[in-house]
Motif scaffolding. Sequence first.
Motif, PDB file in Angstrom:
ATOM      1  N   PRO A  75      16.711   4.991  88.191  1.00 39.18           N
ATOM      2  CA  PRO A  75      17.643   6.133  88.412  1.00 39.18           C
ATOM      3  C   PRO A  75      18.248   6.806  87.485  1.00 39.18           C
ATOM      4  O   PRO A  75      18.821   7.925  87.586  1.00 39.18           O
ATOM      5  CB  PRO A  75      18.891   5.528  89.348  1.00 39.18           C
ATOM      6  CG  PRO A  75      18.765   4.129  88.843  1.00 39.18           C
ATOM      7  CD  PRO A  75      17.561   3.672  88.515  1.00 39.18           C
ATOM      8  N   GLU A  76      18.361   6.256  86.240  1.00 43.67           N
ATOM      9  CA  GLU A  76      19.071   6.882  85.147  1.00 43.67           C
ATOM     10  C   GLU A  76      18.463   6.417  83.867  1.00 43.67           C
ATOM     11  O   GLU A  76      18.220   5.368  83.537  1.00 43.67           O
ATOM     12  CB  GLU A  76      20.472   6.934  85.233  1.00 43.67           C
ATOM     13  CG  GLU A  76      21.315   7.464  84.271  1.00 43.67           C
ATOM     14  CD  GLU A  76      22.811   7.432  84.516  1.00 43.67           C
ATOM     15  OE1 GLU A  76      23.515   7.064  83.222  1.00 43.67           O
ATOM     16  OE2 GLU A  76      23.313   7.640  85.485  1.00 43.67           O
ATOM     17  N   LEU A  77      18.471   7.519  82.965  1.00 37.59           N
ATOM     18  CA  LEU A  77      18.229   7.047  81.606  1.00 37.59           C
ATOM     19  C   LEU A  77      19.273   7.763  80.620  1.00 37.59           C
ATOM     20  O   LEU A  77      19.653   8.896  80.821  1.00 37.59           O
ATOM     21  CB  LEU A  77      16.658   7.708  80.976  1.00 37.59           C
ATOM     22  CG  LEU A  77      15.464   7.028  81.570  1.00 37.59           C
ATOM     23  CD1 LEU A  77      14.397   7.937  80.921  1.00 37.59           C
ATOM     24  CD2 LEU A  77      15.597   5.842  81.216  1.00 37.59           C
ATOM     25  N   ARG A  78      19.864   7.185  79.569  1.00 40.10           N
ATOM     26  CA  ARG A  78      20.591   7.573  78.718  1.00 40.10           C
ATOM     27  C   ARG A  78      20.001   7.750  77.376  1.00 40.10           C
ATOM     28  O   ARG A  78      19.077   7.214  77.087  1.00 40.10           O
ATOM     29  CB  ARG A  78      22.020   6.704  78.561  1.00 40.10           C
ATOM     30  CG  ARG A  78      21.910   5.432  77.971  1.00 40.10           C
ATOM     31  CD  ARG A  78      23.356   4.807  77.862  1.00 40.10           C
ATOM     32  NE  ARG A  78      23.028   3.403  77.078  1.00 40.10           N
ATOM     33  CZ  ARG A  78      24.454   2.830  76.724  1.00 40.10           C
ATOM     34  NH1 ARG A  78      25.646   2.960  77.379  1.00 40.10           N
ATOM     35  NH2 ARG A  78      24.142   1.523  76.179  1.00 40.10           N
ATOM     36  N   ALA A  79      20.647   8.605  76.463  1.00 47.77           N
ATOM     37  CA  ALA A  79      20.160   8.744  74.957  1.00 47.77           C
ATOM     38  C   ALA A  79      21.057   8.258  74.134  1.00 47.77           C
ATOM     39  O   ALA A  79      22.467   8.271  74.416  1.00 47.77           O
ATOM     40  CB  ALA A  79      19.899   9.958  74.792  1.00 47.77           C
ATOM     41  N   CYS A  80      20.594   7.322  73.009  1.00 45.41           N
ATOM     42  CA  CYS A  80      21.382   6.909  71.946  1.00 45.41           C
ATOM     43  C   CYS A  80      21.028   7.593  70.549  1.00 45.41           C
ATOM     44  O   CYS A  80      19.841   7.764  70.599  1.00 45.41           O
ATOM     45  CB  CYS A  80      21.311   5.446  71.989  1.00 45.41           C
ATOM     46  SG  CYS A  80      21.853   4.669  73.746  1.00 45.41           S
ATOM     47  N   VAL A  81      21.654   7.443  69.636  1.00 45.84           N
ATOM     48  CA  VAL A  81      21.504   7.869  68.130  1.00 45.84           C
ATOM     49  C   VAL A  81      22.302   6.923  67.317  1.00 45.84           C
ATOM     50  O   VAL A  81      23.380   6.523  67.570  1.00 45.84           O
ATOM     51  CB  VAL A  81      22.080   9.382  68.181  1.00 45.84           C
ATOM     52  CG1 VAL A  81      23.412   9.553  68.049  1.00 45.84           C
ATOM     53  CG2 VAL A  81      21.290   9.760  66.604  1.00 45.84           C
ATOM     54  N   SER A  82      21.476   6.643  66.251  1.00 46.41           N
ATOM     55  CA  SER A  82      22.210   5.738  65.302  1.00 46.41           C
ATOM     56  C   SER A  82      21.791   5.948  63.921  1.00 46.41           C
ATOM     57  O   SER A  82      20.392   6.447  63.716  1.00 46.41           O
ATOM     58  CB  SER A  82      21.937   4.190  65.513  1.00 46.41           C
ATOM     59  OG  SER A  82      22.206   3.271  64.641  1.00 46.41           O
ATOM     60  N   ASP A  83      22.530   5.855  63.050  1.00 49.82           N
ATOM     61  CA  ASP A  83      21.994   5.895  61.552  1.00 49.82           C
ATOM     62  C   ASP A  83      23.297   5.237  60.764  1.00 49.82           C
ATOM     63  O   ASP A  83      24.105   4.491  61.428  1.00 49.82           O
ATOM     64  CB  ASP A  83      22.161   7.490  61.024  1.00 49.82           C
ATOM     65  CG  ASP A  83      23.582   8.280  61.039  1.00 49.82           C
ATOM     66  OD1 ASP A  83      24.648   7.675  61.128  1.00 49.82           O
ATOM     67  OD2 ASP A  83      23.342   9.400  60.891  1.00 49.82           O
TER      68      ASP A  83
END
Length: 587
Positions: free
Chosen positions: A307-315
């Motif tokens: 039902p859902e995807l989320r987006a993540c970012v990392s540095d």
Amino acid sequence: MDKGSTRRAARRRGPEERGRGNRRNRPRWWSRCAVLAVAAVGAALLTAPSAQAAPAAATAETAPCPQTPCEGADPGQVTAWKSGGAPKVLKQTTLASGTKIIQYTGTPAWDSGRAYTWAEVQFGSGVENGRLWLRATDDWGDGIRTINSVQHPRAHRDTTGTTGMFLYLAVAPARGAFANGACASDGTERGCLDQYAATVVPAGPCEAWCAEVADPGAVPASDWSYVDRTSYRRVELPSGASVQSVRGNLKQGTHLNWAEGVLPAGGRFWLEAWQGQGRWGQVYSEFARTGASRSTTGSTRAFSWSPELRACVSDSTGTKCTADDDYPATPAAQAPCATLPCSGIDPASVTEWMPNYDGDVVEDANIYLGGRLRIHQGRPAWDPYHMYYWGEAELPPGRPGVSATLMTHKADGPDSHRARPEPVPGATLTASGTTTMVAIDPLSDEKIAGLVVDGQKWAFVTQQDNTIYQESVQGTVGPCAPDTPCQGAAPASVATWGSQRTDWATASLPNGARVTLAGGRPDWSATDFYAWAHSDSAGVTAWLEDRQPGGTYTEVADADLMKATDGRYVRACLSDGTTTKCTQPTG
């Protein structure tokens, strides 16, 4: 409704099932011979604009099947129509390629007054991979209405011509499954008709439903019904690195999710899949798909995931996600195999399941006072990327010929016409018990199915097209296993038909001798329709042919002997020793 409740309500619907109601137990379209119908219609009516003015006749005409309603009969063979029921054009549309789609309705004189529908396609010049299919509206008065492809050999074709005729209903409140629409695709566009409208949409970047799209940015803007880049689904790090969670709907029907990221100083961004509401809050796991993460500015691949995807970012300055930022991804537990998905695993050995995927029954093949096969669905905590299925069988003790088998089948074309279900190796029981688990990739076109035989009757269930779960057909045990083609049987030997035997097409010699291509689904067959050639003319030879790889035709059965078929390429032939004629195939 809170977010968790919304997710739970959608959790078991695949990409093609979003937005529909609760699951119900109902028979599937092609098993309802009591509500399906087929008849026939004058060939001249199919291309002439004056079809609405065709004369109606009240004279009696022999029906093309022993008991109406008939399935798949040739509309070109009807010569008499009920008063006021002459064929008329319901809707029509034309694609940019010149491909023309027309849907007709009419009431043949040999029926009790019920209306039928059929469709004609005229493919434009240069169209090589065209397809026409009928669609059925399934409404049993419970508030749930689904639209499915008609699963019958004469309900689809990939050459210019017409389908067979099926029962039509213009308005509620009658309950059942009725062929109320038609669609055609030329590979570039798809046009659909029903009693209300004619629509044309781009075929999109892939045929039918798209499991994933490599570069969503390369899809033409005209192919999208909408693309949503809502600001609250965007996060940014102190370094300026950011990620945007994007959702889009293709006009051909596929819902897609992807991430667009900016990485000015290294790092990466990726997609994570929501797994449910756990004991400690929301549970996510990294979406381990090729193209679901990247370490340079740009876009991930787009995925049709429910039902859902989320987006993540990392540095080096931190990590952020676009939803439930307080809940980091949960690493998968140690799997009992080296490479996912695992096979041959006893479901009883699973000690922890992903939230909301803990073994619910999603299919139920239940023979009244007989055998039963329940199919469970779950997602072990050690593999959040596949759905696992297993069967729980109840079989009569001491009776010969009992079995319960898990099966899979795949989509085959833009109308989702399904290929033959195949047994899963090692997933057959001959006594009450539980099978091991079978893994299926939710982004593939593979579906679960099951067959139970109690020695006297059988029941078969499957997830078919975009229909609701827990669909079942039943029949009696015959000369062959219900899931095995039974070649060479005579139609006269069939006592009961699951889908009524019907004359599909005819061909004639100059001397008047005729051959008929007939077909139907015997009650002892779970999935296969059969075709055969028949002629009452003297001094001629009739036989059945089917197309072979390479396009040549060869004889596959003598007259009045059945051959399992999908109906598109089979034809009946007739010869008097000098002249040979064959019926026209639809493929």
